[in-house]
Design a protein around this motif. Sequence first.
Motif, PDB file in Angstrom:
ATOM      1  N   GLY A  61       0.770  -1.217   0.013  1.00 11.12           N
ATOM      2  CA  GLY A  61       0.081  -0.092   0.093  1.00 11.12           C
ATOM      3  C   GLY A  61       0.778   1.243  -0.158  1.00 11.12           C
ATOM      4  O   GLY A  61       1.804   1.233  -0.360  1.00 11.12           O
ATOM      5  N   PHE A  62       0.310   2.257   0.806  1.00 12.84           N
ATOM      6  CA  PHE A  62       1.039   3.520   0.609  1.00 12.84           C
ATOM      7  C   PHE A  62       2.435   3.672   1.645  1.00 12.84           C
ATOM      8  O   PHE A  62       2.196   2.794   2.657  1.00 12.84           O
ATOM      9  CB  PHE A  62       0.137   4.596   1.081  1.00 12.84           C
ATOM     10  N   ARG A  63       3.078   4.573   1.553  1.00 12.31           N
ATOM     11  CA  ARG A  63       4.134   4.631   2.630  1.00 12.31           C
ATOM     12  C   ARG A  63       3.480   5.105   4.079  1.00 12.31           C
ATOM     13  O   ARG A  63       4.538   5.042   4.747  1.00 12.31           O
ATOM     14  CB  ARG A  63       5.184   5.677   1.998  1.00 12.31           C
ATOM     15  N   HIS A  64       2.566   5.894   3.907  1.00  8.56           N
ATOM     16  CA  HIS A  64       1.991   6.369   5.286  1.00  8.56           C
ATOM     17  C   HIS A  64       0.528   6.025   5.349  1.00  8.56           C
ATOM     18  O   HIS A  64      -0.123   6.204   4.253  1.00  8.56           O
ATOM     19  CB  HIS A  64       2.507   7.581   5.554  1.00  8.56           C
ATOM     20  N   LYS A  65       0.032   5.566   6.490  1.00  6.08           N
ATOM     21  CA  LYS A  65      -1.361   5.386   6.757  1.00  6.08           C
ATOM     22  C   LYS A  65      -2.281   6.584   6.377  1.00  6.08           C
ATOM     23  O   LYS A  65      -3.483   6.479   6.137  1.00  6.08           O
ATOM     24  CB  LYS A  65      -1.716   5.039   7.901  1.00  6.08           C
ATOM     25  N   ASP A  66      -1.697   7.728   6.361  1.00  4.51           N
ATOM     26  CA  ASP A  66      -2.516   9.074   6.309  1.00  4.51           C
ATOM     27  C   ASP A  66      -2.362   9.560   4.656  1.00  4.51           C
ATOM     28  O   ASP A  66      -3.269  10.516   4.330  1.00  4.51           O
ATOM     29  CB  ASP A  66      -2.158  10.223   7.304  1.00  4.51           C
ATOM     30  N   HIS A  67      -1.616   8.954   4.048  1.00  6.23           N
ATOM     31  CA  HIS A  67      -1.599   9.078   2.664  1.00  6.23           C
ATOM     32  C   HIS A  67      -2.858   9.039   1.954  1.00  6.23           C
ATOM     33  O   HIS A  67      -3.402   7.788   1.987  1.00  6.23           O
ATOM     34  CB  HIS A  67      -0.513   8.530   1.651  1.00  6.23           C
ATOM     35  N   LYS A  68      -3.533   9.907   1.153  1.00  7.72           N
ATOM     36  CA  LYS A  68      -4.938   9.968   0.273  1.00  7.72           C
ATOM     37  C   LYS A  68      -4.472   9.213  -1.093  1.00  7.72           C
ATOM     38  O   LYS A  68      -5.329   8.750  -1.746  1.00  7.72           O
ATOM     39  CB  LYS A  68      -5.358  11.155   0.358  1.00  7.72           C
ATOM     40  N   PHE A  69      -3.277   9.444  -1.397  1.00 11.83           N
ATOM     41  CA  PHE A  69      -2.670   9.023  -2.668  1.00 11.83           C
ATOM     42  C   PHE A  69      -1.067   9.015  -3.032  1.00 11.83           C
ATOM     43  O   PHE A  69      -0.546   9.836  -2.097  1.00 11.83           O
ATOM     44  CB  PHE A  69      -3.271   9.998  -3.904  1.00 11.83           C
ATOM     45  N   GLU A  70      -0.598   8.414  -3.763  1.00  7.90           N
ATOM     46  CA  GLU A  70       0.509   8.449  -3.987  1.00  7.90           C
ATOM     47  C   GLU A  70       0.960   8.570  -5.591  1.00  7.90           C
ATOM     48  O   GLU A  70       0.270   7.430  -6.256  1.00  7.90           O
ATOM     49  CB  GLU A  70       1.733   7.261  -3.343  1.00  7.90           C
ATOM     50  N   TRP A  71       1.322   9.360  -6.323  1.00  9.53           N
ATOM     51  CA  TRP A  71       1.570   9.588  -7.655  1.00  9.53           C
ATOM     52  C   TRP A  71       2.649   8.970  -8.298  1.00  9.53           C
ATOM     53  O   TRP A  71       3.800   8.846  -7.867  1.00  9.53           O
ATOM     54  CB  TRP A  71       1.354  11.139  -8.122  1.00  9.53           C
ATOM     55  N   THR A  72       2.512   8.442  -9.536  1.00  2.31           N
ATOM     56  CA  THR A  72       3.583   8.262 -10.436  1.00  2.31           C
ATOM     57  C   THR A  72       4.230   9.417 -10.986  1.00  2.31           C
ATOM     58  O   THR A  72       3.521  10.564 -10.830  1.00  2.31           O
ATOM     59  CB  THR A  72       3.016   7.153 -11.674  1.00  2.31           C
ATOM     60  N   LYS A  73       5.310   9.487 -11.749  1.00  2.00           N
ATOM     61  CA  LYS A  73       5.831  10.619 -12.047  1.00  2.00           C
ATOM     62  C   LYS A  73       4.824  11.405 -13.174  1.00  2.00           C
ATOM     63  O   LYS A  73       4.958  12.412 -13.368  1.00  2.00           O
ATOM     64  CB  LYS A  73       7.187  10.352 -12.749  1.00  2.00           C
ATOM     65  N   GLU A  74       4.255  10.518 -13.912  1.00  2.00           N
ATOM     66  CA  GLU A  74       3.465  10.932 -15.110  1.00  2.00           C
ATOM     67  C   GLU A  74       2.173  11.618 -14.336  1.00  2.00           C
ATOM     68  O   GLU A  74       1.935  12.986 -14.663  1.00  2.00           O
ATOM     69  CB  GLU A  74       2.907  10.111 -16.141  1.00  2.00           C
ATOM     70  N   GLU A  75       1.746  11.233 -13.183  1.00  2.00           N
ATOM     71  CA  GLU A  75       0.591  11.725 -12.657  1.00  2.00           C
ATOM     72  C   GLU A  75       1.064  13.193 -11.834  1.00  2.00           C
ATOM     73  O   GLU A  75       0.185  14.200 -12.042  1.00  2.00           O
ATOM     74  CB  GLU A  75      -0.076  10.690 -11.480  1.00  2.00           C
TER      75      GLU A  75
END
Length: 406
Positions: A155-169
């Motif tokens: 999953g995400f690196r932190h539990k509070d992250h709402k998203f994690e983008w790719t470079k393109e995003e």
Amino acid sequence: MDPVTFSPPLYKQRYQFVIDLVKKYKPKKVVDLGCADCTLLWKLKFQTCIEVLAGVDINRAVITDKMYRLSPLPCEYLQPSERPLTIKLYQGSVAEKDPCTLGFDLASCIELIEHLETPVLEKFSEMVFGYMTPAIVIISTPNAEFNRLLPGLNGFRHKDHKFEWTKEEFQNWAQDVCSSYNYTVEFTGVGKGPPGTEDVGFCTQCGVFTRSYQSEGSLTADSCRDTEHSYKPIYNVVYPNLCDGTILRNTVISEVIYWAESIRKNMVECAQEDETVDNHSYQASSKSVPSVSNISQETCSTEEHVLTDTRGDNEAYKEGNTIFIPLAKLFSFSKVQKLCSSLDHLKAILSETSQVELNSDATAMILSAVEDIEEHAEACWDTSCLELGVALAECEEDWDEELCDS
């Protein structure tokens, strides 16, 4: 796969990335949005180009936990800086507009946007790029493509992250912001992966946004009045600096007293050495010279005349038990010159204080050759510190009253 490690640690690389840009662009006013425990602010306070430093975070507890690291050090009171520095902390949402965020040259948003829900992120863009309009905006966020190089991550690196983008995003979002608010952006990052993973990119991707137009003060006093204050002030400190007239005066007086005491000690010690040499010479010569009456008054007068003539206009001299130190001599010391723009400025400062004594035409400082000037200097220093403490206390009281009123 071996665990990916970063040296220096990744968070330090992010902080250094901001510091390097501050050194490059030399902004006077910097705000850190999502300042958390104020670590980046603490590092930035040592950048001499910065005169105003502010931090904003929605979590009051995390700000107050270590905010007192931002307080001036004792040495900064003893040796005030030439530049003014004010540090302010606020509790507030980066999605809400507040006049206290206006007028900044550079805004940093380090590992912030991934904590925002989509509607909040849209308001964030409007607030930062449309309302604040700083000349430089630094945004960093995790690179989702790097996550596969982090073993054990689900999953995400932190539990509070709402998203994690790719470079393109991330780049698509940044380009949309630029087209909407007339900025340009350069992409880079920190935290390189192991050899052979260059296509993945940096662990933390960064965008450096530069405003494409000159700020026309869209945010004038009138527009400020139309915006309510939504942030709560938490902390405010004004560092001691030589732009403050009281601090400058006390620093000049302390510096003058230091050099005057050094000159006085040197003159007294030299006089004592000369007296010792004269006594030894007299004892040696008294065996062959029956009386000192052979030394004429004319000879004594001539020697005194020679001493007077060889003393330059800027040299200290002694008359009886009084030592006179010309202000021109005191002004010759580089630190005094740096503090005072001219000899007249030095004269004006010393003429207005009771901590030093000047002669009748205010051209020289007067000291006793016999009194314990060290006690006098210490008393003057205590008085200066007391006056400075009172001034700082009054500033704190004003701030406390402002907090109570708000």
